[in-house]
Design a protein around this motif. Structure first.
Motif, PDB file in Angstrom:
ATOM      1  N   THR A 239       0.837  -1.193   0.000  1.00  0.00           N
ATOM      2  CA  THR A 239       0.000   0.000   0.000  1.00  0.00           C
ATOM      3  C   THR A 239       0.878   1.251   0.000  1.00  0.00           C
ATOM      4  OG1 THR A 239      -0.095   0.421   2.402  1.00  0.00           O
ATOM      5  CG2 THR A 239      -1.553  -1.303   1.529  1.00  0.00           C
ATOM      6  N   THR A 240       0.212   2.429  -0.053  1.00  0.00           N
ATOM      7  CA  THR A 240       0.933   3.692   0.109  1.00  0.00           C
ATOM      8  C   THR A 240       0.936   4.143   1.565  1.00  0.00           C
ATOM      9  OG1 THR A 240      -1.064   4.939  -0.445  1.00  0.00           O
ATOM     10  CG2 THR A 240       0.463   4.434  -2.246  1.00  0.00           C
ATOM     11  N   VAL A 241       0.389   3.338   2.473  1.00  0.00           N
ATOM     12  CA  VAL A 241       0.495   3.592   3.906  1.00  0.00           C
ATOM     13  C   VAL A 241       1.932   3.302   4.335  1.00  0.00           C
ATOM     14  CG1 VAL A 241      -0.306   2.875   6.205  1.00  0.00           C
ATOM     15  CG2 VAL A 241      -1.928   3.018   4.283  1.00  0.00           C
ATOM     16  N   SER A 242       2.486   4.140   5.176  1.00  0.00           N
ATOM     17  CA  SER A 242       3.855   3.930   5.638  1.00  0.00           C
ATOM     18  C   SER A 242       3.914   2.806   6.662  1.00  0.00           C
ATOM     19  CB  SER A 242       4.407   5.213   6.275  1.00  0.00           C
ATOM     20  OG  SER A 242       5.656   4.958   6.894  1.00  0.00           O
ATOM     21  N   GLU A 243       4.818   1.861   6.452  1.00  0.00           N
ATOM     22  CA  GLU A 243       5.108   0.837   7.445  1.00  0.00           C
ATOM     23  C   GLU A 243       6.262   1.286   8.340  1.00  0.00           C
ATOM     24  OE1 GLU A 243       7.369  -0.454   3.678  1.00  0.00           O
ATOM     25  OE2 GLU A 243       5.509   0.561   4.208  1.00  0.00           O
ATOM     26  N   ALA A 244       6.504   2.608   8.323  1.00  0.00           N
ATOM     27  CA  ALA A 244       7.496   3.265   9.189  1.00  0.00           C
ATOM     28  C   ALA A 244       8.927   2.931   8.813  1.00  0.00           C
ATOM     29  CB  ALA A 244       7.227   2.986  10.668  1.00  0.00           C
ATOM     30  N   ARG A 245       9.164   2.547   7.555  1.00  0.00           N
ATOM     31  CA  ARG A 245      10.550   2.576   7.089  1.00  0.00           C
ATOM     32  C   ARG A 245      11.007   4.030   7.154  1.00  0.00           C
ATOM     33  NH1 ARG A 245      12.234  -2.001   3.991  1.00  0.00           N
ATOM     34  NH2 ARG A 245      10.527  -3.461   3.607  1.00  0.00           N
ATOM     35  N   ARG A 260      -7.091   9.238  10.892  1.00  0.00           N
ATOM     36  CA  ARG A 260      -7.615   9.824  12.125  1.00  0.00           C
ATOM     37  C   ARG A 260      -7.747   8.692  13.142  1.00  0.00           C
ATOM     38  NH1 ARG A 260      -5.877  13.133   9.664  1.00  0.00           N
ATOM     39  NH2 ARG A 260      -6.834  14.974   8.687  1.00  0.00           N
ATOM     40  N   VAL A 261      -6.894   8.713  14.134  1.00  0.00           N
ATOM     41  CA  VAL A 261      -6.763   7.549  15.015  1.00  0.00           C
ATOM     42  C   VAL A 261      -8.063   7.229  15.753  1.00  0.00           C
ATOM     43  CG1 VAL A 261      -4.265   7.764  15.262  1.00  0.00           C
ATOM     44  CG2 VAL A 261      -5.772   8.986  16.850  1.00  0.00           C
ATOM     45  N   GLU A 262      -8.834   8.248  16.146  1.00  0.00           N
ATOM     46  CA  GLU A 262     -10.083   7.980  16.868  1.00  0.00           C
ATOM     47  C   GLU A 262     -11.057   7.207  15.987  1.00  0.00           C
ATOM     48  OE1 GLU A 262      -8.777  10.967  16.419  1.00  0.00           O
ATOM     49  OE2 GLU A 262      -8.048  11.562  18.407  1.00  0.00           O
ATOM     50  N   GLU A 263     -11.115   7.560  14.700  1.00  0.00           N
ATOM     51  CA  GLU A 263     -11.999   6.857  13.777  1.00  0.00           C
ATOM     52  C   GLU A 263     -11.582   5.403  13.620  1.00  0.00           C
ATOM     53  OE1 GLU A 263     -13.149  10.641  10.851  1.00  0.00           O
ATOM     54  OE2 GLU A 263     -11.618   9.193  10.232  1.00  0.00           O
ATOM     55  N   VAL A 264     -10.282   5.171  13.517  1.00  0.00           N
ATOM     56  CA  VAL A 264      -9.785   3.807  13.343  1.00  0.00           C
ATOM     57  C   VAL A 264     -10.069   2.977  14.595  1.00  0.00           C
ATOM     58  CG1 VAL A 264      -7.743   2.377  12.939  1.00  0.00           C
ATOM     59  CG2 VAL A 264      -8.009   4.545  11.714  1.00  0.00           C
ATOM     60  N   LEU A 265      -9.800   3.541  15.762  1.00  0.00           N
ATOM     61  CA  LEU A 265     -10.055   2.817  17.006  1.00  0.00           C
ATOM     62  C   LEU A 265     -11.528   2.469  17.157  1.00  0.00           C
ATOM     63  CD1 LEU A 265      -7.735   4.723  19.505  1.00  0.00           C
ATOM     64  CD2 LEU A 265      -7.462   2.364  18.710  1.00  0.00           C
ATOM     65  N   HIS A 266     -12.401   3.384  16.790  1.00  0.00           N
ATOM     66  CA  HIS A 266     -13.836   3.122  16.862  1.00  0.00           C
ATOM     67  C   HIS A 266     -14.229   2.002  15.899  1.00  0.00           C
ATOM     68  CE1 HIS A 266     -18.093   3.870  17.483  1.00  0.00           C
ATOM     69  NE2 HIS A 266     -18.255   3.921  16.166  1.00  0.00           N
ATOM     70  N   LEU A 322      -9.308   0.911   4.418  1.00  0.00           N
ATOM     71  CA  LEU A 322     -10.030   0.764   3.153  1.00  0.00           C
ATOM     72  C   LEU A 322     -11.435   1.366   3.246  1.00  0.00           C
ATOM     73  CD1 LEU A 322      -9.094  -2.891   2.150  1.00  0.00           C
ATOM     74  CD2 LEU A 322      -8.883  -0.921   0.631  1.00  0.00           C
ATOM     75  N   MET A 323     -12.123   1.090   4.346  1.00  0.00           N
ATOM     76  CA  MET A 323     -13.506   1.532   4.505  1.00  0.00           C
ATOM     77  C   MET A 323     -13.601   3.010   4.873  1.00  0.00           C
ATOM     78  SD  MET A 323     -15.385  -1.162   3.867  1.00  0.00           S
ATOM     79  CE  MET A 323     -14.167  -1.617   2.629  1.00  0.00           C
ATOM     80  N   LEU A 324     -12.690   3.482   5.716  1.00  0.00           N
ATOM     81  CA  LEU A 324     -12.780   4.848   6.236  1.00  0.00           C
ATOM     82  C   LEU A 324     -12.240   5.898   5.266  1.00  0.00           C
ATOM     83  CD1 LEU A 324     -11.632   4.226   9.930  1.00  0.00           C
ATOM     84  CD2 LEU A 324     -13.929   4.872   9.180  1.00  0.00           C
ATOM     85  N   TYR A 325     -11.238   5.524   4.465  1.00  0.00           N
ATOM     86  CA  TYR A 325     -10.556   6.524   3.644  1.00  0.00           C
ATOM     87  C   TYR A 325     -10.452   6.086   2.184  1.00  0.00           C
ATOM     88  CZ  TYR A 325      -9.314   7.582   8.452  1.00  0.00           C
ATOM     89  OH  TYR A 325      -9.375   7.821   9.805  1.00  0.00           O
TER      90      TYR A 325
END
Length: 390
Positions: A239-245, A260-266, A322-325
């Motif tokens: 993906t284009t999400v960073s795996e923190a390399r 948005r971390v709150e959205e993901v946690l929810h 995938l669902m949120l963004y």
């Protein structure tokens, strides 16, 4: 006390090694308990017998950062021996590379995850060894994430690549020696294969219990904690999400500017992710994806490695993004590990169908249930190559 394969080989000095020309497939992490490198141990125990060396992905010194960053052949500065790169001009050794050896010794750290390429380099070596009459001896090491737990869907044949050449799940639960035996059996490689087992290791042991020092086998596997999350967190490579390399905590962290971390946690709170804590944070990679840009995401803290399910955890998080963004999330485009057409995510997950079901919002628990029959069949097969008790 645990004794790894290279230590046992030097102690036992089996009869078959006398007078044989030896090659060594290793990298800078191939050390004993005292951090002495395997090549130095071999030079002392079997003087004059080591004739050539070989290195896997990331180079002998584990200095190459990412996939498809090649290393060339070199001369080992310590011994003066030629070191063939098996992640450069070729990933499969040429038969002439084996011309001046009788036995190929393999001393590599595996991290218990299908997509970690070292085992596939070993498979290529076994195929060429079978053609050239060279004996292959795996100097075994513990599986740092345990040999009692398996997880994930079994690789589908149409998704085979250099991150999966044999049909195994993401978290395979075997040592390098057992996995070599399994691949030789499943792929029909008629090679003279022997494993020097680890003395004193049990299947239910994690790396922290071995008493051995951790030496990083690749530049983004800095600690044993990285290995614990890697069977899941490696999916971000597709993906284009960073795996923190480009940070000090690759794979333990992940994120992107739009998260948005709150959205993901929810979103994930109902999934039940045992054995870990998702700690929200910000990080800024110095290289790689989103270099120089603040990324919002999480660090995965493993609180109970026996209960933690890395693959499920990361699939849940992937589906959340995938669902949120949907307007921000994107897959990495080819090439990936020398595959120039197929989607990298399909090769990493090992299934185009499962990737599509994730996109459709199929609950992870349903995906897990669907792949249980194949996983159960794998469990039966893998037990036939066990070298260690639980």
């Amino acid at each position: 006390m645990i004794a790894i394969g290279i230590e046992e080989l030097c102690r036992l000095q089996p009869g078959w090694i006398k007078g044989k020309r030896l090659g060594l497939l290793s990298n800078q992490a191939s050390t004993d308990r005292n951090l002495t490198h395997s090549r130095d141990l071999l030079l002392a125990a079997f003087p004059g017998q080591l004739t050539s060396m070989f290195s896997p992905q990331h180079g002998f010194f584990s200095e190459k950062q990412d996939n498809m960053i090649e290393s060339g052949n070199s001369t080992d500065p310590t011994t003066g021996l030629h070191c063939y790169s098996l992640y450069g001009q070729t990933r499969r050794p040429y038969p002439e590379m084996f011309a001046d050896l009788d036995v190929l010794l393999v001393d590599l750290i595996d991290v218990g995850t299908r997509v970690y390429t070292f085992i596939w380099t070993v498979v290529y070596c076994m195929e060429v060894a079978a053609e050239t009459g060279v004996k292959v001896v795996i100097l075994d090491r513990p599986n740092p994430v345990g040999g009692h737990l398996v997880e994930g869907n079994v690789l589908e044949k149409e998704c085979r690549s250099f991150v999966g050449m044999c049909d195994i799940p993401m978290r395979h639960g075997l040592t390098m020696g057992e996995l070599a035996r399994f691949c030789a059996m499943e792929l029909g490689i008629d090679v003279d294969l022997e494993v020097i087992p680890v003395k004193g290791w049990r299947r239910d042991m994690f790396f922290a219990e071995t008493g051995f020092p951790w030496v990083f086998p690749s530049p983004n596997m800095p600690t044993a904690s990285t290995a614990l999350v890697y069977p899941g967190q490696v999916i971000w490579e597709g993906t284009t999400v960073s795996e923190a390399r480009g940070t000090t905590l690759p794979f333990e962290m992940f994120g992107a500017p739009y998260v948005r971390v709150e959205e993901v946690l929810h979103y994930v709170e109902q999934e039940g992710l045992p054995g870990c804590v998702l700690r929200p944070l910000m990080f800024e990679p110095t290289s790689g994806k989103w270099a120089g840009e603040p990324c919002s995401g999480f660090q995965i803290h493993v609180t109970d490695p026996h209960r933690f399910k890395p693959y499920k955890t990361s699939l849940v998080l992937l589906q959340a993004l995938l669902m949120l963004y949907p307007q921000n999330f994107a897959y990495k485009e080819p090439p990936y590990e020398y595959e120039f057409e197929r989607l990298p995510m399909d090769l990493i997950i090992g299934s185009k169908k499962i990737r599509q079901e994730l996109e459709q919002g199929v609950p992870i628990v349903e995906l897990e249930q669907a792949w249980q029959p194949q996983l159960a069949e794998y469990e039966k097969k893998r037990s036939s190559v066990f070298l260690y008790e639980a």
